[in-house]
Every structure is written in C-alpha cells, then in structure tokens.
Design a protein around this motif. Structure first.
Motif, mmCIF file in Angstrom:
data_model
loop_
_atom_site.group_PDB
_atom_site.id
_atom_site.type_symbol
_atom_site.label_atom_id
_atom_site.label_comp_id
_atom_site.label_asym_id
_atom_site.label_seq_id
_atom_site.Cartn_x
_atom_site.Cartn_y
_atom_site.Cartn_z
ATOM 1 N N UNK A 74 58.802 -8.795 31.139
ATOM 2 C CA UNK A 74 60.028 -9.510 31.487
ATOM 3 C C UNK A 74 61.267 -8.702 31.118
ATOM 4 N N UNK A 75 61.214 -8.045 29.963
ATOM 5 C CA UNK A 75 62.356 -7.219 29.536
ATOM 6 C C UNK A 75 62.555 -6.064 30.506
ATOM 7 N N UNK A 76 61.460 -5.431 30.921
ATOM 8 C CA UNK A 76 61.560 -4.341 31.880
ATOM 9 C C UNK A 76 62.077 -4.833 33.218
ATOM 10 N N UNK A 77 61.593 -5.997 33.640
ATOM 11 C CA UNK A 77 62.079 -6.574 34.892
ATOM 12 C C UNK A 77 63.571 -6.869 34.813
ATOM 13 N N UNK A 78 64.015 -7.402 33.669
ATOM 14 C CA UNK A 78 65.438 -7.686 33.510
ATOM 15 C C UNK A 78 66.259 -6.398 33.549
ATOM 16 N N UNK A 79 65.699 -5.336 32.961
ATOM 17 C CA UNK A 79 66.407 -4.051 32.953
ATOM 18 C C UNK A 79 66.568 -3.506 34.368
ATOM 19 N N UNK A 80 65.562 -3.717 35.208
ATOM 20 C CA UNK A 80 65.592 -3.179 36.563
ATOM 21 C C UNK A 80 66.128 -4.169 37.590
ATOM 22 N N UNK A 81 66.477 -5.376 37.127
ATOM 23 C CA UNK A 81 66.868 -6.408 38.071
ATOM 24 C C UNK A 81 68.191 -6.095 38.764
ATOM 25 N N UNK A 82 68.965 -5.203 38.183
ATOM 26 C CA UNK A 82 70.202 -4.810 38.839
ATOM 27 C C UNK A 82 69.957 -4.243 40.222
ATOM 28 N N UNK A 83 68.807 -3.552 40.408
ATOM 29 C CA UNK A 83 68.462 -3.046 41.732
ATOM 30 C C UNK A 83 68.232 -4.195 42.709
ATOM 31 N N UNK A 84 67.497 -5.216 42.237
ATOM 32 C CA UNK A 84 67.185 -6.354 43.099
ATOM 33 C C UNK A 84 68.449 -7.119 43.464
ATOM 34 N N UNK A 85 69.344 -7.250 42.496
ATOM 35 C CA UNK A 85 70.526 -8.093 42.693
ATOM 36 C C UNK A 85 71.750 -7.308 43.115
ATOM 37 N N UNK A 86 71.555 -6.067 43.559
ATOM 38 C CA UNK A 86 72.714 -5.271 43.975
ATOM 39 C C UNK A 86 73.495 -5.963 45.094
ATOM 40 N N UNK A 87 72.772 -6.673 45.975
ATOM 41 C CA UNK A 87 73.425 -7.378 47.086
ATOM 42 C C UNK A 87 74.351 -8.491 46.598
ATOM 43 N N UNK A 88 74.056 -9.041 45.396
ATOM 44 C CA UNK A 88 74.770 -10.216 44.910
ATOM 45 C C UNK A 88 76.042 -9.865 44.141
ATOM 46 N N UNK A 89 76.203 -8.607 43.762
ATOM 47 C CA UNK A 89 77.309 -8.225 42.893
ATOM 48 C C UNK A 89 78.659 -8.635 43.471
ATOM 49 N N UNK A 90 78.863 -8.380 44.752
ATOM 50 C CA UNK A 90 80.189 -8.685 45.318
ATOM 51 C C UNK A 90 80.464 -10.181 45.337
ATOM 52 N N UNK A 91 79.419 -10.994 45.491
ATOM 53 C CA UNK A 91 79.620 -12.437 45.425
ATOM 54 C C UNK A 91 79.952 -12.864 43.998
ATOM 55 N N UNK A 92 79.270 -12.270 43.037
ATOM 56 C CA UNK A 92 79.525 -12.611 41.648
ATOM 57 C C UNK A 92 80.947 -12.222 41.247
ATOM 58 N N UNK A 93 81.366 -11.049 41.613
ATOM 59 C CA UNK A 93 82.699 -10.579 41.218
ATOM 60 C C UNK A 93 83.826 -11.335 41.908
ATOM 61 N N UNK A 94 83.499 -12.038 42.975
ATOM 62 C CA UNK A 94 84.541 -12.730 43.737
ATOM 63 C C UNK A 94 84.970 -14.047 43.095
ATOM 64 N N UNK A 95 84.224 -14.522 42.086
ATOM 65 C CA UNK A 95 84.538 -15.814 41.483
ATOM 66 C C UNK A 95 84.508 -15.724 39.966
ATOM 67 N N UNK A 96 85.187 -16.678 39.338
ATOM 68 C CA UNK A 96 85.138 -16.821 37.889
ATOM 69 C C UNK A 96 83.863 -17.575 37.511
ATOM 70 N N UNK A 97 83.606 -17.687 36.200
ATOM 71 C CA UNK A 97 82.454 -18.458 35.741
ATOM 72 C C UNK A 97 82.568 -19.912 36.171
ATOM 73 N N UNK A 98 83.791 -20.454 36.085
ATOM 74 C CA UNK A 98 83.998 -21.833 36.528
ATOM 75 C C UNK A 98 83.708 -21.948 38.023
#
Length: 530
Positions: A227-251
């Motif tokens: 699980x730790x290794x998967x979490x470390x490499x998950x940035x590759x999987x979630x690369x598509x999501x970064x722009x959506x995440x950065x577009x909003x605040x936590x709220x």
C-alpha cells in the motif's frame, strides 16, 4: 432527541405492511440499478478490473501490486466471472448486489439505532441516490467499499451500545476488509475508531476494541508495504486529476463531494451529469438539512457516532490530499462516505415540521434523481468507445495486429477477447498492461531509450508474424509525442499507410479523439477499410 413512534414498530398489527414497504423499496432499488446496465460500454478501469480478475490468482496478486488498489474486489470478481461470465451486465451485477445490500444494511442500521421512520426515509433516499446507482453499474470496488463502510459503522455501534463479542469481531474483520478494498479506506477506519473511543466510557470495552483493531492491523501488515508503494506511485495514476484538484480549495472539494451525494454538481470526468441549474443551491441546502438533523438528534449516540466517523474520515482524506497527493476524488474515492451522508440527511428530513414537508423533500429528491438518471441513460457519449471498437473489429481480418496506445489498451483487449476477434492486440507503451492509468507520459519521455526499444520489439514482432494480406491498425493517441515513437517506427517497416480518421474515445463529458492508422508492407487492395 426525537423518539421512535411506538405506533410504528414492526411488532404491531401493521407489521405486514412495514415489511411490504421495505420489500418494495428493495425491488425499486434493484430495478433502478439494473435498468440500462449494459447501455454504457466498459471504460478503462472497468475493463482493467475484468482483465485482472480473469488472471490466475497468483498472477493477479502480482499484477495488483503495481495497481493503485488492494485485491479484495478483484478476488470477489474472479469467482463471479467464473459463474456468470464477463459481459457488461454480468461483471456489473456484482456491484448491484453490493449496492442493494448497502441500501438494506443502512436501513437496518437506522432501525436499530434511530427509528423505523428514519429507516424508511434513508432506504428510500439511498435507493434513489444517483451516485449510488451510478457505481452500482460500474465494475469497480466503490459499491463494495460503501457496503463495508456501513457494516463497520453498524458493528461499532452495536458493540458500543450492546457490548456483544460478535460485533467486536465483525468490526475488526470489516476494518481489515475495507483496507483490502481501497487504500483510502484507512481514513474511514480511523474515523470509526475515533468515534468509538470518543463515546465509549467503559474501559473494558475500550481495551477489547483496541485489541481487536490491533489484531486487524497486524493481519493487514503484510499488505501495508504494498500500500505504501502504491501510494508513492499513485501520482502517476492521478496525474489526470491534478488540474481538477488545483482548480478548487479544500472547501470547494468538500462541497463537490456533497454535490455528488445530493443531486449535483457532478465533476466533468463522470458520465452522469446534473441538468439542474440550482445544483449549488441543492448541495448547500442538503448540507444545511443534514446539520439541522444532527442538531435535532444531538443526544443520540448513533447520530454522534455516524457524524464523527463521517467528518473525521472526510477531514483526513482532504488533509492527506492537500499535504501529500490528491487521493480524494469527489464522486469516486469518497463513495464510502455517501451512505453516512444520506443517513444524516434523513435525520434532517424526518425532523422537518410540519411532517409533510419531509415527504415533499423526499419526493422532490426522488423526481430529481429520476430526471438525472434518464439524462444519463440517454447520453450517447458514454458508449462511444465501445461503438468505435465494434466498427473497427467488423472490418478486421483474421491475423491482423492491433496496437493500442495509452488509454485505449484495456477496453480494446476486453472487447476483442469477448467478441472473439481473431487478431493480436498489443499495448504501447508496455507499462499500460499493468494498469492503463499508470501512464505518466512526462516520466516516460525521460527514458526515450526504453520507448524506442519497445517500439523496435513491436515492429519486429509484426514483421515476423504479419501475413502478406494482413494489416496493422494503430489506435493512436498523441500526448507529448510518446506514441509518435511507435508510429514512426512502424511506418519504416510498413510504409503503405491509410489514416482512417479520428473516432471518439469517451466515457464521460471529457474524451479524446483516437486516430486509426492502417499500415501494410504492400499496397492495400481496393475496398480496404477506410
């Protein structure tokens, strides 16, 4: 705290009608989750689930180490496929079972720890919730995750209020099963533990609880490093999501999740969308109604337990995403929280005065849900990938080679196998065979030697195995020119090229145009597929 109406318990003369009501809700839940279940083609994550589940167990477990999620769902799907096959309806039916079970279990939880009336409201509300139905029709682990989450909360409450050892053992087992279903479930398990330790005043019960949960953690330990290794490499999987995440605040992300739990807004990466122009008002209203219900039931141990679990898990998920990497994906990885939200929302609906207002809110919500579901079922974009693959395979000849690039691999491999298409399907880059989402194009471009070597291997394979009358079909996506490497290499060996044109590759509001390039060593005959 509102009390259960003594005239509405299932032990009275109206018990038969009570059971008929819940049976009817169960039938409605099944119908809503099976209607048009095959109208959407499998998208890449679903196709990857099926491809993984059909592997031998040891090979599957090895593959899943390079995946982004633990193996429990795939281990459940594998025997299911053996029994029922691997058509769209068959593989999604397992999620239907989990989803309907979640509706029933949430209703039972509400009856045991709130009232029969709350149980009636929550089962109706959850049965009609669009997002719950959406994931009931997807061959992924999110319906299972929601079911296990409700079961864990139920077991925790049972042990807190009744002290039964069965509930204690079930809670430990369910904690382990959740962790083996999705890595983000760690926040939910922590939320349940915080809730239990916050409200349990019996030292003996607390110690037994901690011992049982520690045993669950010990059993999970072998999977923790993966699980730790998967979490470390998950940035590759979630690369598509970064722009959506950065577009909003936590709220903003919190409110987006609330919107997906209610009637919108839904993120653009989902095929299901809300046509309601009042969606921001609806999600704010739903949140206020939930808070109103919590206030009315503030002395209820059950309400406080559910609320603490919900908010602690939510805060931890958002905090991890903000501080480390964005693993909280509204409308996807938050699905374990959805039944708890609907339960808390039901407290608010039931607390409205005069009482008919609660019925009005429930009916309006059901009508809104049906409207959203109808638009979703009618949306043609959710099936475009399957349509273009069907058109392609109808024009292939036995012995042709299809080379998929990027996100086209999993669906092509699934459908051509299911349709028994007599061609060879190969991926480029080869890393997509582990998981189609594990595709960090920027990282791949830092190692062009590997890509050129893979392209040479594919070209040499085609040269050795392609018949004189056969062709190569390249399903060509072009991010950062990664796939240009394979196109250029193949053209050197197979110079007679016909670009058939772009076809839509889409399962949501978003999508890509896939160029289909036909290549042969000799000029094609007249009438070849164009």
């Amino acid at each position: 705290m509102p009390e259960a109406d003594p005239e509405l318990t299932p032990s009275d003369k109206n018990a038969l009608w009570t059971y008929v009501f819940f049976l009817g809700v169960g039938v409605i839940a099944i119908l809503l989750r099976t209607t048009e279940i095959s109208s959407k083609g499998l998208w890449l994550d679903e196709a990857n689930s099926v491809l993984a589940a059909r592997l031998p167990v040891l090979e599957m477990l090895e593959k899943l180490k390079r995946e982004a999620t633990p193996p429990l769902y795939y281990l459940s799907l594998a025997p299911w496929i053996q029994l029922f096959g691997y058509s769209e309806a068959a593989v999604r039916a397992l999620s239907v079972v989990f989803s309907v079970g979640c509706v029933a279990l949430t209703g039972w939880l509400a009856y045991r720890h709130f009232s029969l009336r709350i149980a009636s409201v929550v089962t109706m509300a959850l049965a009609f919730t669009p997002m719950h139905i959406y994931y009931a029709q997807e061959a992924r682990m999110y319906s299972l995750l929601a079911l296990l989450g409700v079961a864990l909360v139920f077991s925790g409450l049972e042990y807190l209020t009744r002290g039964t050892r069965l509930a204690l053992l079930l809670a430990a087992l369910l904690s382990l099963l959740m962790l083996l279903t999705h890595n983000i479930a760690a926040w939910f398990v922590i939320g349940v533990n915080v809730a239990f330790l916050s409200f349990c005043e019996d030292r003996k019960l607390r110690m037994r609880w901690l011992a049982a949960q520690s045993l669950a953690a010990l059993c999970y330990l072998p999977s923790l490093m993966v699980a730790v290794q998967q979490a470390h490499e998950q940035g590759d999987v979630l690369a598509w999501f970064i722009r959506y995440w950065n577009a909003k605040s936590l709220v903003g992300h919190f409110m987006t999740s609330i919107g997906t739990f209610a009637l919108g807004d839904f993120p653009a990466y989902l095929a299901i969308q809300s046509p309601l122009s009042t969606a921001p008002f609806l999600r704010s209203g739903a949140l206020l109604l939930m808070c109103f219900g919590l206030f009315q039931w503030r002395r209820s141990t059950g309400a406080r337990f559910v609320a603490v679990t919900f908010f602690v898990a939510f805060v931890l998920s958002l905090g991890y995403s903000a501080l480390y990497q964005p693993a909280h994906i509204p409308g996807r990885t938050d699905q374990a929280y959805l039944p708890l939200f609907i339960l808390l929302l039901s407290l608010g609906i039931d607390s409205l005065k005069p009482r008919f207002l609660g019925g009005v809110v429930l009916v309006v919500g059901m009508v809104g849900s049906l409207t959203i579901l109808q638009i979703y079922h009618d949306y043609p974009g959710k099936n475009q990938s399957r349509n273009y693959l069907w058109e392609l395979q109808a024009n292939l000849n036995p012995g042709d080679i299809v080379i998929t690039t990027g996100l086209t691999w999993a669906e092509t491999a699934y459908y051509f196998d299911r349709w028994a298409t007599p061609v060879t399907v190969l991926p480029f880059p080869q890393s997509v065979e582990d998981h189609p989402g594990y595709l960090n194009y920027r990282a791949l471009m830092l190692n062009p030697g590997r890509l050129y070597a893979e392209a040479d291997d594919l070209a040499e394979f085609a040269e050795e195995n392609l018949g004189s009358d056969n062709a190569i079909y390249l399903l060509y996506l072009r991010p950062l020119n990664v796939n240009g490497i394979i196109a250029e290499r193949l053209i050197r060996s197979f110079p007679h090229v016909i670009e058939i044109g772009a076809r839509p590759f889409r399962q949501s509001v978003l999508g890509h145009g896939v160029r289909i390039i036909r290549m042969q060593a000799e000029p094609p005959e007249m009438g070849a597929y164009q």
